[in-house]
Design an enzyme around this catalytic site. Structure first.
Site, PDB file in Angstrom:
ATOM      1  N   HIS A   1      42.992  57.291  50.904  1.00 37.38           N
ATOM      2  CA  HIS A   1      41.597  56.983  51.213  1.00 37.38           C
ATOM      3  C   HIS A   1      41.547  56.542  52.671  1.00 37.38           C
ATOM      4  O   HIS A   1      42.162  55.539  53.036  1.00 37.38           O
ATOM      5  CB  HIS A   1      41.068  55.854  50.321  1.00 37.38           C
ATOM      6  CG  HIS A   1      40.756  56.285  48.934  1.00 37.38           C
ATOM      7  ND1 HIS A   1      40.483  55.378  47.924  1.00 37.38           N
ATOM      8  CD2 HIS A   1      40.642  57.515  48.374  1.00 37.38           C
ATOM      9  CE1 HIS A   1      40.230  56.043  46.806  1.00 37.38           C
ATOM     10  NE2 HIS A   1      40.325  57.337  47.057  1.00 37.38           N
TER      11      HIS A   1
ATOM     12  N   HIS B   1      41.060  51.695  40.188  1.00 37.99           N
ATOM     13  CA  HIS B   1      41.428  50.353  40.626  1.00 37.99           C
ATOM     14  C   HIS B   1      42.145  49.676  39.460  1.00 37.99           C
ATOM     15  O   HIS B   1      41.583  49.614  38.352  1.00 37.99           O
ATOM     16  CB  HIS B   1      40.186  49.554  41.003  1.00 37.99           C
ATOM     17  CG  HIS B   1      39.484  50.059  42.225  1.00 37.99           C
ATOM     18  ND1 HIS B   1      38.384  49.425  42.757  1.00 37.99           N
ATOM     19  CD2 HIS B   1      39.711  51.142  43.018  1.00 37.99           C
ATOM     20  CE1 HIS B   1      37.975  50.083  43.827  1.00 37.99           C
ATOM     21  NE2 HIS B   1      38.764  51.134  44.002  1.00 37.99           N
TER      22      HIS B   1
ATOM     23  N   ASP C   1      38.067  43.602  51.755  1.00 39.80           N
ATOM     24  CA  ASP C   1      37.671  44.947  51.345  1.00 39.80           C
ATOM     25  C   ASP C   1      36.235  45.291  51.762  1.00 39.80           C
ATOM     26  O   ASP C   1      35.346  45.435  50.918  1.00 39.80           O
ATOM     27  CB  ASP C   1      37.840  45.103  49.823  1.00 39.80           C
ATOM     28  CG  ASP C   1      37.540  46.535  49.360  1.00 39.80           C
ATOM     29  OD1 ASP C   1      37.471  47.438  50.212  1.00 39.80           O
ATOM     30  OD2 ASP C   1      37.353  46.726  48.146  1.00 39.80           O
TER      31      ASP C   1
ATOM     32  N   GLU D   1      45.428  52.669  42.739  1.00 40.91           N
ATOM     33  CA  GLU D   1      44.980  52.489  44.111  1.00 40.91           C
ATOM     34  C   GLU D   1      45.491  51.167  44.685  1.00 40.91           C
ATOM     35  O   GLU D   1      45.464  50.137  44.008  1.00 40.91           O
ATOM     36  CB  GLU D   1      43.456  52.528  44.184  1.00 40.91           C
ATOM     37  CG  GLU D   1      42.912  52.450  45.601  1.00 40.91           C
ATOM     38  CD  GLU D   1      41.432  52.733  45.693  1.00 40.91           C
ATOM     39  OE1 GLU D   1      40.810  52.294  46.685  1.00 40.91           O
ATOM     40  OE2 GLU D   1      40.883  53.386  44.780  1.00 40.91           O
TER      41      GLU D   1
ATOM     42  N   ASP E   1      44.890  53.283  50.182  1.00 45.66           N
ATOM     43  CA  ASP E   1      43.610  53.083  50.859  1.00 45.66           C
ATOM     44  C   ASP E   1      43.875  52.315  52.156  1.00 45.66           C
ATOM     45  O   ASP E   1      44.398  51.198  52.136  1.00 45.66           O
ATOM     46  CB  ASP E   1      42.657  52.292  49.960  1.00 45.66           C
ATOM     47  CG  ASP E   1      41.266  52.163  50.544  1.00 45.66           C
ATOM     48  OD1 ASP E   1      41.141  51.554  51.622  1.00 45.66           O
ATOM     49  OD2 ASP E   1      40.302  52.648  49.928  1.00 45.66           O
TER      50      ASP E   1
ATOM     51  N   HIS F   1      42.168  48.911  52.407  1.00 46.66           N
ATOM     52  CA  HIS F   1      42.730  47.964  51.454  1.00 46.66           C
ATOM     53  C   HIS F   1      44.091  47.440  51.899  1.00 46.66           C
ATOM     54  O   HIS F   1      44.352  46.237  51.823  1.00 46.66           O
ATOM     55  CB  HIS F   1      42.853  48.605  50.073  1.00 46.66           C
ATOM     56  CG  HIS F   1      41.541  48.913  49.436  1.00 46.66           C
ATOM     57  ND1 HIS F   1      41.440  49.542  48.205  1.00 46.66           N
ATOM     58  CD2 HIS F   1      40.261  48.693  49.846  1.00 46.66           C
ATOM     59  CE1 HIS F   1      40.161  49.682  47.891  1.00 46.66           C
ATOM     60  NE2 HIS F   1      39.434  49.181  48.875  1.00 46.66           N
TER      61      HIS F   1
ATOM     62  N   HIS G   1      34.624  48.289  53.977  1.00 48.51           N
ATOM     63  CA  HIS G   1      34.920  49.518  54.686  1.00 48.51           C
ATOM     64  C   HIS G   1      34.026  49.674  55.915  1.00 48.51           C
ATOM     65  O   HIS G   1      32.870  49.247  55.924  1.00 48.51           O
ATOM     66  CB  HIS G   1      34.701  50.731  53.777  1.00 48.51           C
ATOM     67  CG  HIS G   1      35.622  50.762  52.604  1.00 48.51           C
ATOM     68  ND1 HIS G   1      35.741  51.874  51.786  1.00 48.51           N
ATOM     69  CD2 HIS G   1      36.481  49.840  52.084  1.00 48.51           C
ATOM     70  CE1 HIS G   1      36.616  51.625  50.831  1.00 48.51           C
ATOM     71  NE2 HIS G   1      37.079  50.391  50.993  1.00 48.51           N
TER      72      HIS G   1
ATOM     73  N   TYR H   1      33.902  51.528  38.751  1.00 48.12           N
ATOM     74  CA  TYR H   1      34.333  50.175  39.082  1.00 48.12           C
ATOM     75  C   TYR H   1      34.293  49.249  37.871  1.00 48.12           C
ATOM     76  O   TYR H   1      34.950  48.202  37.859  1.00 48.12           O
ATOM     77  CB  TYR H   1      33.458  49.592  40.186  1.00 48.12           C
ATOM     78  CG  TYR H   1      33.489  50.366  41.483  1.00 48.12           C
ATOM     79  CD1 TYR H   1      34.698  50.716  42.081  1.00 48.12           C
ATOM     80  CD2 TYR H   1      32.309  50.743  42.117  1.00 48.12           C
ATOM     81  CE1 TYR H   1      34.729  51.423  43.275  1.00 48.12           C
ATOM     82  CE2 TYR H   1      32.326  51.448  43.314  1.00 48.12           C
ATOM     83  CZ  TYR H   1      33.539  51.780  43.886  1.00 48.12           C
ATOM     84  OH  TYR H   1      33.561  52.476  45.062  1.00 48.12           O
TER      85      TYR H   1
ATOM     86  N   HIS I   1      37.445  59.687  40.606  1.00 47.79           N
ATOM     87  CA  HIS I   1      37.542  58.229  40.702  1.00 47.79           C
ATOM     88  C   HIS I   1      36.909  57.600  39.465  1.00 47.79           C
ATOM     89  O   HIS I   1      35.777  57.918  39.108  1.00 47.79           O
ATOM     90  CB  HIS I   1      36.810  57.741  41.963  1.00 47.79           C
ATOM     91  CG  HIS I   1      37.226  56.383  42.441  1.00 47.79           C
ATOM     92  ND1 HIS I   1      37.182  55.254  41.633  1.00 47.79           N
ATOM     93  CD2 HIS I   1      37.689  55.960  43.642  1.00 47.79           C
ATOM     94  CE1 HIS I   1      37.596  54.206  42.324  1.00 47.79           C
ATOM     95  NE2 HIS I   1      37.913  54.601  43.549  1.00 47.79           N
TER      96      HIS I   1
ATOM     97  N   ARG J   1      28.844  52.183  38.531  1.00 55.39           N
ATOM     98  CA  ARG J   1      28.501  50.832  38.083  1.00 55.39           C
ATOM     99  C   ARG J   1      28.140  50.794  36.606  1.00 55.39           C
ATOM    100  O   ARG J   1      27.663  49.780  36.098  1.00 55.39           O
ATOM    101  CB  ARG J   1      27.324  50.288  38.900  1.00 55.39           C
ATOM    102  CG  ARG J   1      27.575  50.236  40.394  1.00 55.39           C
ATOM    103  CD  ARG J   1      28.597  49.194  40.768  1.00 55.39           C
ATOM    104  NE  ARG J   1      28.873  49.166  42.197  1.00 55.39           N
ATOM    105  CZ  ARG J   1      29.812  48.436  42.768  1.00 55.39           C
ATOM    106  NH1 ARG J   1      30.588  47.671  42.031  1.00 55.39           N
ATOM    107  NH2 ARG J   1      30.004  48.472  44.077  1.00 55.39           N
TER     108      ARG J   1
ATOM    109  N   GLU K   1      35.865  57.291  52.393  1.00 56.36           N
ATOM    110  CA  GLU K   1      34.977  56.429  51.616  1.00 56.36           C
ATOM    111  C   GLU K   1      34.202  55.511  52.562  1.00 56.36           C
ATOM    112  O   GLU K   1      33.915  54.362  52.244  1.00 56.36           O
ATOM    113  CB  GLU K   1      35.777  55.576  50.632  1.00 56.36           C
ATOM    114  CG  GLU K   1      36.477  56.351  49.551  1.00 56.36           C
ATOM    115  CD  GLU K   1      37.172  55.415  48.583  1.00 56.36           C
ATOM    116  OE1 GLU K   1      37.043  55.625  47.375  1.00 56.36           O
ATOM    117  OE2 GLU K   1      37.863  54.481  49.046  1.00 56.36           O
TER     118      GLU K   1
END
Length: 280
Positions: free
Chosen positions: A212, A108, A225, A143, A177, A180, A227, A71, A68, A37, A257
């Site tokens: 993923h 992403h 989205d 992704e 993913d 996703h 999970h 975000y 990764h 973040r 994830e």
């Protein structure tokens, strides 16, 4: 051997991540290159990286690893300063990953925030053209996205359009993913073969480098989205048995994830290993 792992905190460095993966029963793992973040990255400790590389084989952590991006990286932001921030972040991450060559860098694609998918795709491809180099040893993965808000990458066609705009496309791949694509409207429960055939026609299965593994709290095509733990969502255990054993997927690294703690991930890794090789 099944290549499977989960996301592991990078806070204590590479060697600690490798040891933690071993404790979970994993043979690979994913990690955020920096605060997911935030924007700053912890200084790289080359001795720590060397210790990880020395221990990885004996711990059974054979990779490939799936780093990764955070975000906060939006390659197609409307604000040019945010796009510059994203470009510099990716360039720095790829330089750091040269210390562990031969792995993957997943990101992403971004959100076009009202500019339209076509403009977003052009910005993402431009960033990749700015940062990819011929001599890099890391493959960058786009992704697949669920399609919430103004996300780019909600369809295989959008991902293909990005790849078509990248000059060094040989340095690129895709991470699929499961949550996703399900939330995006691809029915991997009832028509996994059909979805993968469509992926092959649009993008090419040779581009698929990692998966993923996530169940979904939402029904097919919800574009949300969220999970879920493996078997606790709308995708379900039977579908994951087919996924991990599908000939087009079973040799790829599978990364969990799911919303879990270490005990939960260890249990899921053991569960999925038990499915591996079973009749789908």
């Amino acid at each position: 051997m099944m290549k499977i792992g989960s996301h592991i905190s990078a806070a204590k460095g590479y060697a600690a991540m490798g040891r933690q993966a071993h404790k979970l029963g994993a043979s690979t793992f994913a990690f955020f290159t920096r605060n997911p973040r935030g924007g700053s990255a912890k200084a790289l400790d080359e001795a720590d990286v060397a210790a990880f590389l020395a221990e990885a084989q004996q711990n059974g952590v054979t990779g490939p690893l799936v780093a990764h991006a955070p975000y906060t990286m939006n390659a197609c932001a409307a604000d040019p300063h945010l796009r510059e921030f994203a470009r510099d972040m990716m360039r720095e991450d790829l330089a750091r990953l040269e210390h562990t060559p031969g792995n993957f860098y997943n990101f992403h694609p971004g959100s076009h925030v009202g500019q339209g998918a076509e403009a977003g795709i052009a910005f993402i491809a431009a960033q990749l053209n700015d940062v990819l180099t011929e001599d890099q040893h890391t493959t960058v993965l786009l992704e697949t996205m669920a399609g919430k808000g103004s996300e780019v990458g909600r369809t295989f066609e959008e991902l293909r359009a990005i790849l078509d705009g990248v000059e060094r496309a040989g340095k690129m791949g895709v991470c699929l993913d499961t949550c996703h694509v399900w939330d995006g409207g691809y029915d991997i429960v009832n028509d996994l073969d059909g979805v993968l055939t469509q992926f092959d026609k649009v993008i090419g299965l040779t581009r698929l480098k990692a998966v993923h593994l996530n169940d979904s709290m939402n029904p097919l095509g919800a574009h949300k989205d969220r999970h879920a733990q493996i078997g606790a969502g709308h995708i379900g255990l039977d579908a994951f048995r087919r996924i991990v054993n599908h000939p087009a997927l079973r040799g790829l690294p599978f990364i969990l994830e799911t919303p879990n703690d270490d005990a939960g991930w260890a249990k899921e890794i053991a569960l999925l290993r038990g499915m591996y090789g079973e009749e789908a």
